[in-house]
Design an enzyme around this catalytic site. Structure first.
Site, PDB file in Angstrom:
ATOM      1  N   HIS A  73       0.849  -1.205   0.000  1.00 31.38           N
ATOM      2  CA  HIS A  73       0.000   0.000   0.000  1.00 31.38           C
ATOM      3  C   HIS A  73       0.880   1.248   0.000  1.00 31.38           C
ATOM      4  CE1 HIS A  73      -3.957   1.913   1.626  1.00 31.38           C
ATOM      5  NE2 HIS A  73      -3.228   2.833   1.002  1.00 31.38           N
ATOM      6  N   ASP A 318       1.774   2.531   3.854  1.00 28.47           N
ATOM      7  CA  ASP A 318       0.759   3.541   3.513  1.00 28.47           C
ATOM      8  C   ASP A 318       1.456   4.859   3.164  1.00 28.47           C
ATOM      9  OD1 ASP A 318      -1.603   4.815   3.028  1.00 28.47           O
ATOM     10  OD2 ASP A 318      -2.340   4.773   5.087  1.00 28.47           O
ATOM     11  N   GLY A 337      -1.902  11.671   5.987  1.00 28.07           N
ATOM     12  CA  GLY A 337      -0.848  10.779   5.541  1.00 28.07           C
ATOM     13  C   GLY A 337       0.523  11.134   6.064  1.00 28.07           C
TER      14      GLY A 337
END
Length: 429
Positions: A73, A318, A337
């Protein structure tokens, strides 16, 4: 070309010491956790191999050998910067972090819902990336959640996993029909648990920190209800499901129950959800603003337990690069993020392996074997190995995280200024 000899190496998952001869143009494979199996190579216990004096020799005394990691991811686009530059920088960050390959999520800049977008991305990767990058096709056109992407076309172009990035399609009828369609094609849907109508305009775990900062909380139940929905829909449709970004203790339990019932389901946790909680946000530090938000200590403990017992299959970075300007905005406005890809393996070692929270075997399973089995199962096939690079890791080295060793080119990492244990030697290809 001559062979390369590695002597006095230690295989990290088992602690076994060995010498290895890597033939020119060799490929590597680790089909089983307990054994080191490398095609086109010779492996013997340490000190047993006859090594020519003038051979190319790598002395691995005190070092660890393990398969390079695969990140299931990651996002590549950095808004406001060249997309080609982003491919280059992310590839450099991955290799430095011990990662040989990435599953790249669709973004506004890299919208993988048509052949032209795939061709453009793959060309950029082939020309500019030091790491392998595999695109995840879009579930819906434009990631808007209403109209199905052309799955037949994407499957014919080699796409096996579909995702709308951080978005969860709001049209459940469309999603259920999509699941039935992709089940016939043998594809996998990767979706995050969410109820968008509950989480809209929220940005933090509800609790003491949200109350202190005056911010709207994102309730954990929205993620958990969302996971229940996609699991039930996937079971009904007979679709393989990968649950992205699990962040709550109850989410782990839902997945555990689904697996026990025989559901074709895998799941991931972002590294930051194992390391940080909402209390780390402090005084509106936007580097800790993530999607889903950072949760409570009890959640981090449950997630780690899920990794150890196999309920959670993968640990992912991520990777979400954001410009410094974007992260300097107020907390509700700043993008979600953080970036841990640049120092992925040293962070895993420093925060989880060295303190005894994870073993090397569990790390290899969650960051290499399982992700590869989901995204690139061909590298796990002993009959037709595609090649899985090895890497050398020095556990005694230290790495200072500063702006000079963040190849991704952004500073949105809470590790900035920290000294990590260990450093990665580039993959031994």
């Amino acid at each position: 070309m001559t062979s390369t000899y590695i002597r006095n190496a230690t295989w990290a998952p088992t602690g076994e010491r060995f010498d290895i001869r890597l033939a020119p143009g060799h490929s590597q494979l680790v089909p089983e956790m307990g054994n080191l199996t490398i095609s086109d190579a010779e492996v013997l216990p340490a000190g047993r191999m006859n090594i020519p004096e003038r051979a190319r020799i790598i002395d691995a005394e005190g070092k660890l050998i393990l398969p390079a990691l695969f990140d299931l991811h990651a996002k590549v686009e950095i808004e406001g910067r060249s997309k080609r530059e982003s491919v280059t920088r992310t590839g450099q960050a991955a290799v430095q972090g011990g990662v040989w390959g990435l599953l790249v999520q669709p973004t506004a800049g890299f919208m993988f819902d048509n052949s032209a977008a795939l061709d453009s991305f793959r060309e950029a990767v082939g020309q500019r990336s030091a790491a392998e990058m595999i695109p995840a096709g879009c579930i819906s056109m434009g990631m808007k959640g209403e109209q199905q992407a052309p799955y037949n076309t994407l499957a014919a172009r080699g796409i096996s996993i579909l995702s709308d990035g951080g978005e969860r399609p709001g049209n459940l009828l469309m999603m259920h029909r999509a699941m039935k369609y992709v089940a016939e094609l043998g594809m996998t849907l990767a979706i995050r648990g969410d109820v968008p109508s509950i989480t809209a305009n929220t940005c933090i775990q509800p609790g003491s920190t949200s109350y202190k900062l005056g911010l709207h909380g994102t309730p954990a139940c929205a993620e958990e209800i969302g996971i229940e929905i996609i699991v039930r829909l996937a079971q009904d449709a007979g679709c393989r499901l990968h649950v992205q970004s699990v962040s709550t203790a109850e989410g782990v339990e839902i997945i555990r129950r689904a697996k026990a019932a025989g559901a074709a389901i895998t799941a991931e946790v972002s590294l930051h959800h194992l390391l940080f909680t909402h209390e780390d946000i402090g005084d509106y530090d936007t580097n800790y603003k993530t999607l889903p938000p950072l949760r409570d200590k009890a959640d981090t403990e449950a997630l780690l337990a899920g990794v150890k017992d196999g309920t959670i299959d993968c640990i992912v970075s991520d990777h979400t690069p954001c410009t410094p300007f974007a992260k300097k905005q107020d907390f509700p406005t700043a993008p979600q993020g953080m970036c841990l890809l640049d120092h992925f393996l040293p962070t895993l070692y420093t925060k989880l392996v060295k303190p005894g929270k994870l073993t090397w075997g569990e790390l290899v399973r969650a960051c290499c074997v399982n992700p590869c089995s989901i995204a690139v199962p061909e590298v796990m096939n002993p009959a037709e190995p595609e090649g899985m690079p090895l890497l050398m890791f020095d556990p005694e080295a230290t790495t200072l995280v500063n702006e000079h060793n963040l190849p991704c080119g952004t500073l949105n990492t809470p590790l900035l200024g920290q000294t990590l244990c260990g450093s990665v030697t580039l993959p031994l290809q």
